[in-house]
Design a protein around this motif. Structure first.
Motif, mmCIF file in Angstrom:
data_model
loop_
_atom_site.group_PDB
_atom_site.id
_atom_site.type_symbol
_atom_site.label_atom_id
_atom_site.label_comp_id
_atom_site.label_asym_id
_atom_site.label_seq_id
_atom_site.Cartn_x
_atom_site.Cartn_y
_atom_site.Cartn_z
ATOM 1 N N MET A 175 48.643 -35.991 4.721
ATOM 2 C CA MET A 175 48.925 -34.560 4.724
ATOM 3 C C MET A 175 49.404 -34.223 3.317
ATOM 4 O O MET A 175 50.384 -34.800 2.830
ATOM 5 N N VAL A 176 48.703 -33.301 2.668
ATOM 6 C CA VAL A 176 49.029 -32.941 1.294
ATOM 7 C C VAL A 176 49.502 -31.495 1.232
ATOM 8 O O VAL A 176 48.784 -30.574 1.639
ATOM 9 N N HIS A 177 50.724 -31.329 0.777
ATOM 10 C CA HIS A 177 51.328 -30.015 0.524
ATOM 11 C C HIS A 177 50.772 -29.499 -0.787
ATOM 12 O O HIS A 177 50.779 -30.211 -1.795
ATOM 13 N N ILE A 178 50.256 -28.259 -0.792
ATOM 14 C CA ILE A 178 49.800 -27.644 -2.036
ATOM 15 C C ILE A 178 50.705 -26.467 -2.360
ATOM 16 O O ILE A 178 51.268 -25.824 -1.485
ATOM 17 N N GLY A 179 50.850 -26.221 -3.662
ATOM 18 C CA GLY A 179 51.711 -25.128 -4.108
ATOM 19 C C GLY A 179 51.462 -24.851 -5.568
ATOM 20 O O GLY A 179 50.337 -24.968 -6.062
ATOM 21 N N SER A 180 52.503 -24.502 -6.287
ATOM 22 C CA SER A 180 52.363 -24.142 -7.694
ATOM 23 C C SER A 180 51.879 -25.323 -8.522
ATOM 24 O O SER A 180 52.253 -26.469 -8.279
ATOM 25 N N GLY A 181 51.072 -25.031 -9.527
ATOM 26 C CA GLY A 181 50.585 -26.075 -10.427
ATOM 27 C C GLY A 181 51.323 -26.033 -11.754
ATOM 28 O O GLY A 181 52.095 -25.106 -12.024
ATOM 29 N N PRO A 182 51.065 -27.041 -12.592
ATOM 30 C CA PRO A 182 50.136 -28.148 -12.342
ATOM 31 C C PRO A 182 50.726 -29.184 -11.382
ATOM 32 O O PRO A 182 51.925 -29.180 -11.187
#
Length: 370
Positions: free
Chosen positions: A182-189
């Motif tokens: 399970m991969v949390h995505i959000g602000s980059g980089p």
């Protein structure tokens, strides 16, 4: 003496009216409404029934702040019979998390944080020395019935200067343990178009409807090709509403472009349960009813689809002989103000409200309303 009770005149989301007889913790009968009898009968007129709601993304380790809460507060008290802790603990504390199940009535599984320290810090992947692959593999072996996947939070505030390397290590751990990510995505980089290609069949993108600049839709609301490719590979899309990860605009764009919801989850913990914008599973489900999804679509996203991902189909059905695992709820024609993570407010004309659960042979009324 047998423990037997009847839930009378329930409705399935299809509109069918039924009675359900629960005996010794299992479903003994499912009949047309009005045909089942017993000395303990509860009139459920106007109440819907589904298999027990499953929340695939919560934070249920009360020792951690801010991302922690008590199991039953985010479980049965709000109509959720099964929760999955989404990486609160790494190898250092996973045994402590597992032990908390002894004092709860809600069923719980967990994703193991690939950082051994878990959410003891909110930048748990900023130091690669905190990723101990040997300890992680041992934890998976020790808690094989409890751990259902691995969690990696891949956003700037978590990985800092580590970039994509924590995700690459997590991918390797996934291969070693045969567990999905399970991969949390959000602000980059890291940039979202670097992250998504590393995900494979049955991996989960959580927070896929976030409104941050590093999201999965372009300025016109068109899904990125990386997202479409991931869907084609069988990557699973999970809402993971949370405090900062749900945007009405992103959700509306996804619906216009026919990006299918796989599971609706809350990313609930003490702060956003008490102060919003999450509050409860029913509150989050109400947002998707407002967005124009049918009741069947909304409820399947927290029952059959979540159970399929967990490879526990019995949790997503109502069938004679199975353990009684049910959620009772209503859909009320009553306006409610809904707030997303960007501060956008919408007014819905209908609200979903959890009324009770049946779990471990017991009917329990809910304490938390929409």
């Amino acid at each position: 003496m047998q423990d037997r009770f009847v839930l009378h005149n329930l409705k399935r989301v299809s509109g069918e009216s039924i009675d359900i007889v629960v005996e010794n913790g299992s479903i003994a009968q499912v009949t047309e409404a009005g045909l089942a009898f017993g000395h303990r009968m509860t009139d459920c007129s106007g109440v819907y029934v589904s298999s027990g709601w499953i929340d695939l993304h919560v934070h249920a380790f009360p020792d951690f702040d801010p991302y922690g809460d008590d199991i039953d507060e985010i479980g049965i008290k709000q109509g959720v019979t099964t929760i999955v802790d989404a990486g609160s603990c790494g190898a250092d504390r996973i045994a402590d998390l597992a032990a908390t199940r002894e004092y709860a009535r809600t069923k719980m599984f967990a994703f193991l944080n690939v950082s051994r320290i878990g959410l003891a810090r909110v930048d748990e992947l900023s130091n690669l020395e905190w990723i101990d692959t040997k300890k992680a593999v041992q934890a998976v072996q020790d808690f094989s019935g409890f751990i259902v996947g691995l969690k990696a939070r891949i956003s700037r505030s978590v990985v800092r200067d580590s970039g994509l390397e924590p995700l690459r290590i997590a991918r390797s751990l996934s291969v070693q343990t045969s567990l999905p990510l399970m991969v949390h995505i959000g602000s980059g980089p890291p940039g979202i178009e670097e992250v998504i290609p590393l995900l494979e069949n049955k991996d989960i993108i959580t927070h896929y409807l976030n409104g941050k600049s590093n999201n999965l839709f372009d300025e016109e609301g068109k899904p990125l090709q990386a997202l479409l490719d991931a869907i084609g590979r069988g990557v699973h899309l999970d809402v993971g509403h949370g405090t900062a990860s749900f945007s009405f605009k992103a959700a509306e764009a996804a619906k216009r472009r026919h990006i299918r919801i796989n599971t609706i989850s809350t990313d609930i913990y003490r702060g956003n349960r008490l102060n919003g914008p999450v509050y409860s599973m029913a509150h989050v489900l109400t947002k998707f009813l407002y967005l124009g999804y049918s009741l069947e679509e909304v409820i399947s996203a927290v029952t059959t689809r979540a159970a399929e991902w967990l490879e526990k189909p019995e949790l997503g059905r109502i069938r004679v002989g199975d353990a009684a695992n049910l959620t009772l709820f209503t859909v009320r024609n009553e306006p409610i103000a809904l707030l997303d993570s960007e501060g956008e407010q919408r007014i819905a004309e209908k609200r979903i409200e959890a009324k009770g659960v049946v779990i471990n042979g017991e009917f329990i009324e809910c304490e938390i309303r929409t």
